[in-house]
Design a protein around this motif. Structure first.
Motif: not given
Length: 268
Positions: A52-60
Motif C-alpha cells: 500500500e505504501v509503495v503503490r501510493r507513491a509509485r503506482p506504475h
C-alpha cells in the motif's frame, strides 16, 4: 516534493514492521506453503501494508511479494521485492528474531533497500551508495567489523549444492572453530548485522538469490557498506554454484571460503 526511493523503502519497511509488532503474541492463522513452510496472517497483513505504501507513491512500479507474487506494471523497469516477515517460524513461537525486507531493482542501478528490525525499532537502509541504520529518527553509517568472531549459518533447506557443501559441515572444520563462533539466527536479519558490524560473516546455500525477496535487501546493504560478498565458491554473487558468503573483510571472507573448500576437498 515527491519522496525519494530510499525514503520510500524505509517508510514501507517501517509500515510492515508496525504490523509485525501489532500481531506479535496473538493467535495467528497459518497458511501452508511448499516444503513445509507456512505463512501467517501477520505475513499477509504486513505485506499488504508495505505494498500500500509503495503503490501510493509509485503506482506504475512492479512489485514481487513473497505472499502475493508479482503484481503491477511489467514494463517499467522498476520492481520492488517484498519479504514482509523473514523468520516466520521464529515469530510463530514468539521469538523476536525477524526482519522486514524491501528492495528496489531498477535496471543497472545499485539497489535501494531497507530492512527493518521490528522489535529493536531499527531500519537498516541503503541508497545504493552507502548504508545506514535509522533509530529514533537519526541515521548512523554502517561500518562492518569482524571483531565479534560471530558467523551466522543458515542450516535450513533446500541444499542445491549438498554434494559439495552443507553449512552444517562447517561446524566440524577445525579452521572454522579455531577462529569463529557459530550462530543460527534463521532470518536474514543476520545479513544486515554483518553490514552493521554485529556479525563477522554469514553463510548460506541457495540459488537465484539475485531476485530473492529474502536476500535482495541484505545483499544490497552489505555491498553498500563495503562487505565482501560472493557465492560459496568465491565467485561473484549470483554466478557459479550460487549460495552466499558475506564477510566483514577480506581475511574473514578468505577464512570462510577455506572452510567451505575443505568440504569439497574431502569429497574429491
Amino acid at each position: 516534493m515527491s519522496i525519494t526511493d530510499q525514503e520510500l523503502a524505509i517508510e514501507a519497511a517501517a509500515a510492515g514492521a508496525a504490523v509485525v509488532r501489532s500481531h506479535y503474541g496473538i493467535p495467528l492463522a497459518r497458511f501452508p506453503k511448499a516444503g513445509g513452510d507456512f505463512a501467517t496472517t501477520a505475513d499477509i497483513a504486513a505485506e499488504n501494508a508495505i505494498i500500500e505504501v509503495v503503490r501510493r507513491a509509485r503506482p506504475h512500479d512492479g512489485v514481487l511479494g513473497e505472499e502475493s507474487g508479482r503484481t503491477g506494471a511489467n514494463g517499467s523497469g522498476r520492481q520492488w521485492l517484498v519479504d514482509p516477515l523473514c523468520g516466520t517460524v521464529n515469530y510463530s513461537v514468539r521469538s523476536m528474531l525477524v526482519a522486514v525486507n524491501v528492495a528496489l531493482q531498477a535496471g543497472t542501478q545499485r539497489p535501494v533497500a531497507a530492512s527493518a528490525d521490528p522489535f529493536n525499532d531499527e531500519v537498516f537502509w541503503t541508497d545504493g551508495v552507502a548504508a545506514y541504520v535509522r533509530q529514533d529518527g537519526a541515521d548512523e553509517r554502517l561500518i562492518p567489523s569482524a571483531d565479534s568472531g560471530l558467523v551466522d549459518l543458515n542450516l535450513d533447506p533446500p541444499f542445491p549444492n549438498g554434494d559439495v557443501f552443507r553449512a552444517a559441515r562447517i561446524l566440524a572444520d577445525e579452521g572454522f572453530s579455531a577462529r569463529f563462533r557459530p550462530r543460527v539466527l534463521s532470518t536474514t536479519l543476520a545479513v544486515t548485522w554483518v553490514a552493521a558490524g554485529r556479525r563477522a560473516g554469514y553463510v548460506t546455500d541457495g540459488h537465484q538469490l539475485r531476485d530473492s525477496v529474502h536476500f535482495a535487501a541484505g545483499i544490497a546493504l552489505c555491498e553498500a557498506a563495503g562487505c565482501v560478498v560472493s557465492g560459496i565458491d568465491g565467485r561473484p554473487p549470483h554466478t557459479g554454484l550460487g549460495g552466499l558468503v558475506v564477510a566483514a573483510d577480506g581475511q574473514t571472507h578468505n577464512a570462510l571460503l577455506a572452510s567451505i573448500e575443505s568440504q569439497r576437498a574431502q569429497r574429491s
